[in-house]
Design an enzyme around this catalytic site. Structure first.
Site, PDB file in Angstrom:
ATOM      1  N   THR A 147       0.798  -1.224   0.000  1.00 42.70           N
ATOM      2  CA  THR A 147       0.000   0.000   0.000  1.00 42.70           C
ATOM      3  C   THR A 147       0.832   1.276   0.000  1.00 42.70           C
ATOM      4  OG1 THR A 147      -0.097  -0.308   2.366  1.00 42.70           O
ATOM      5  CG2 THR A 147      -2.020  -0.970   1.104  1.00 42.70           C
ATOM      6  N   GLY A 188      -7.596   4.892   1.397  1.00 43.66           N
ATOM      7  CA  GLY A 188      -6.923   3.641   1.061  1.00 43.66           C
ATOM      8  C   GLY A 188      -6.756   2.812   2.306  1.00 43.66           C
ATOM      9  N   CYS A 189      -6.957   1.525   2.176  1.00 46.46           N
ATOM     10  CA  CYS A 189      -6.797   0.670   3.334  1.00 46.46           C
ATOM     11  C   CYS A 189      -5.394   0.101   3.327  1.00 46.46           C
ATOM     12  CB  CYS A 189      -7.820  -0.438   3.296  1.00 46.46           C
ATOM     13  SG  CYS A 189      -9.467   0.211   3.076  1.00 46.46           S
ATOM     14  N   VAL A 190      -4.865  -0.079   4.510  1.00 49.25           N
ATOM     15  CA  VAL A 190      -3.508  -0.603   4.603  1.00 49.25           C
ATOM     16  C   VAL A 190      -3.562  -2.118   4.699  1.00 49.25           C
ATOM     17  CG1 VAL A 190      -1.381  -0.535   5.894  1.00 49.25           C
ATOM     18  CG2 VAL A 190      -2.831   1.468   5.790  1.00 49.25           C
TER      19      VAL A 190
END
Lengths: 410, 105
Positions: free
Chosen positions: A199, B103-105
Site C-alpha cells: 500500500t 486507502g486501506c492498509v
C-alpha cells in the site's frame, strides 16, 4: 459493583484483560471476558505451516493459560450486543450487563463473499487459504505432493489482516520450491487489487523489486469478481483472467457476525472507532481494539499491542471522568519473512510510510528497517516466544506505542 | 494547494485532482471532471451512482465503498466497473466532488 466486559480473547482482548486486572480495584470492579474458542492461535505462525516450518502444535496454547486471576471467563458464542441498553446477550440467552465494554472480536476470512470460491468445486481441492489453521494445514498436505505448475496467490480485497503475509507467502514459496528442487517447474504469480506490491509507495517499490528478483510475476489492480473453478481461472470485474493450477486465496476479511447482528458495523462488520482514542464513535462507554475496528491502520498483532497501551490509559481516564487522549498514531511494526533465512522489517503509522533505518535502537538496531537481513529473520522467529511470554501478558516491552522518527532516514 | 476551474468556478484540488472541499461541487462540474477521467458522457446510470454517493456522504460523512453501493445503493458491482472503468470507487468519487476514498492498509 461496576462491570467491565471484554468481548473476544484473542491478542487484543487478552492483553487488555492482563493490563487492567491488576490495576482495577477488586472491591469496585468485576471483569468478565467472553470468547467462543478454548484455543489461542499464534496467528503469525499460520504462514509457516504450509511449508512445514511449523506444525499445529507450534501455534496453539490454551486460552486459559493467559487470563489473569480474578477475571471471570465465559466460553460462549455471543448472540447480540445491545449498546443502547448496556447489555450483551450470549447464545444460551444469558444476559451480561456492563458499565464499560471493550470489543475485541477480531476479523476473519469469509470466502463465501467471492462467487465460485467456496461453492465452485475447487475449495480445498486446488484452492486453499492460509489464514485459518485448517486451511494452512490442508495446504501443507497439498504442497507436500505438488509437482509444480502455476501457483497464483490472490488477495481478494482490502483491508486484510496482516497485509504483508501474502507477500511473505510468495517469498517463502519461492524458497521452498527451490529447496524441493522444483522451482523451475513452478510459475508464481501475485495478483492483488492494489496498484503495486504494497500500500505505501516506498515499501511498494522496495517489495516490488523483491518480487522481480525472485521471478514472481505481479498482476496489480486486479479486483476479483469470481472464480471459475471448472476452468481453473480467476476473473476480475473488468473481465481480465488469470489461470492457475493451484490458487492460494486471501478471501475478503470481515468483522464478527455478532457485530452485524447488533447493527454496530460498517459493510464489512468493522466498528466505527475514533482512530486516535479508540472509543466507539457512537457509544461513550464502548471501546474497540484490534482487528474489530474500522481504523485505517494495519490489522495486525503489533497494532493491537500498540493500541492496547493507548486504550489502557484511556480506559483509566474514562472511569475517572477525565477526557481521553488522542494518542494512537496508527503505529504498525511488521517483520516480513523474505525466504532463504532472511527478513525485512517495516515500521510506520498513519502519516509516515515505512522508511529505512535501524530499530528499535536508533543507529544500532539490531534490526534494520526496509532492508533484508538475517537478523530480521531471527527477530521474526524469536517473536513467537515474545508473543506468548511477554506480549499477551501485557508486560512492558522495550518499544514505544507511538512511532519514533529517531533511527529513520528520510 | 493547486486549483482547477470547472463550470466557471475555481476550486481547490489535491495533487491527484480530488476536490478538497466537497461543498464546492455543483452538478454542472461533474461532466467536465468526467471528461478528464475519460468518460465522455454521463448517463442516467452514472448520475444514479453520483447522487447516491453524494447523499450517502452527506449522511455519514464517509465515501461509500463499492460494497456499500451494492448493498445499500442497489448498484451492481459489475455495472460500476462498466460505468467507471478501471478504478470505479476512485473515479466516481472524483467526479462526485468527494475526496479520495481512504486507502486501506
Amino acid at each position: 459493583m461496576k462491570k467491565l466486559l471484554i468481548l473476544g480473547a484473542g491478542t487484543a482482548g487478552t492483553i487488555m484483560a492482563n493490563k487492567l486486572a491488576p490495576v482495577l480495584d477488586k472491591s469496585e470492579w468485576e471483569i468478565t471476558i467472553v470468547d467462543r474458542e478454548e484455543i489461542h492461535y499464534y496467528q503469525p505462525g499460520f504462514l509457516f505451516i504450509p511449508f512445514g516450518i511449523y506444525t499445529r502444535e507450534d501455534i496453539i496454547k490454551p486460552k486459559r493459560d493467559f487470563f489473569p486471576p480474578g477475571v471471570e471467563v465465559i466460553m460462549s458464542e455471543i448472540e447480540q450486543i445491545m449498546p443502547d441498553d448496556n447489555k450483551v446477550k450470549l447464545s444460551n440467552g444469558k444476559i451480561l450487563p456492563y458499565d464499560y465494554l471493550i470489543i475485541a472480536t477480531g476479523s476473519r476470512v469469509n470466502p463465501a463473499e467471492i462467487e465460485g470460491l467456496l461453492d465452485g468445486g475447487g475449495w480445498r481441492q486446488n484452492i486453499f487459504d492460509f489464514y485459518t489453521p485448517d486451511g494452512a494445514l490442508a495446504l501443507a498436505k497439498y504442497l507436500k505432493y505438488w509437482e509444480g505448475g502455476r501457483l497464483v496467490v490472490n488477495v481478494a480485497e482490502m483491508p486484510i489482516k496482516c497485509p504483508v503475509a501474502p507477500l511473505e507467502f510468495v517469498f517463502l514459496a519461492d524458497w521452498w520450491f527451490t529447496e524441493q528442487g522444483i522451482r523451475d517447474k513452478v510459475e508464481i504469480e501475485y495478483v492483488t487489487p492494489l496498484p503495486g506490491a504494497f500500500t505505501k509507495p516506498r515499501a511498494a517499490k522496495f517489495l516490488g523489486n523483491f518480487l522481480e528478483k525472485k521471478n514472481i510475476h505481479l498482476t496489480a489492480d486486479f479486483n476479483i469478481a469470481r472464480v471459475d473453478a471448472g476452468k481453473n481461472k480467476i476473473v476480475s470485474w473488468d473481465e481480465r483472467e488469470v489461470e492457475y493450477d493451484l490458487l492460494v486465496t486471501i478471501p475478503t476479511n470481515m468483522g464478527a457476525d455478532v457485530i452485524a447482528r447488533s447493527g454496530m458495523g460498517d459493510d464489512l462488520n468493522f466498528i466505527p472507532t475514533d482512530k486516535h482514542t479508540l472509543q466507539s464513535k457512537k457509544w461513550e462507554n464502548i471501546f474497540v481494539i484490534g482487528d474489530a475496528t474500522d481504523l485505517p491502520s494495519s490489522k495486525a498483532g503489533s497494532v493491537a499491542h500498540f493500541e492496547a497501551e493507548v486504550l489502557y490509559e484511556n480506559f483509566l481516564r474514562a472511569i475517572d471522568g477525565r477526557p481521553l487522549l488522542p494518542k494512537f498514531d496508527g503505529h504498525a511494526n511488521c517483520f516480513i519473512e523474505s525466504g532463504f533465512g532472511k527478513g525485512i522489517l517495516i515500521d510506520f503509522n498513519y502519516d509516515v510510510e515505512p522508511l529505512p533505518g535501524k530499530y528499535p535502537l536508533p543507529g544500532i538496531g539490531p534490526f534494520s528497517l526496509l532492508e533484508e537481513t538475517r537478523m530480521n529473520h531471527w527477530g521474526k522467529m524469536m517473536f513467537r516466544w515474545v508473543y506468548w511470554n511477554l506480549l499477551l501478558k501485557g508486560s512492558e516491552m522495550p518499544i514505544e506505542a507511538q512511532m519514533n522518527m529517531a533511527g529513520k532516514r528520510q | 494547494m493547486p486549483t482547477k476551474t470547472y463550470a466557471g468556478k475555481t476550486v481547490e484540488v489535491t495533487d491527484e485532482g480530488f476536490l478538497v472541499n466537497p461543498d464546492d461541487w455543483t452538478e454542472d462540474m461533474a461532466p467536465e471532471i468526467a471528461k478528464e477521467e475519460g468518460i465522455e458522457e454521463l448517463t442516467d446510470m452514472h448520475w444514479k451512482v453520483i447522487r447516491f454517493m453524494r447523499e450517502d456522504f452527506k449522511e455519514r460523512g464517509q465515501i461509500p465503498s463499492i460494497r456499500r453501493m451494492k448493498n445499500v445503493g442497489g448498484i451492481p458491482t459489475a455495472d460500476l466497473y462498466k460505468l467507471f472503468p478501471g478504478a470505479p470507487a476512485k473515479k466516481a468519487a472524483k467526479i462526485a466532488g468527494l475526496g479520495k476514498p481512504e486507502g486501506c492498509v
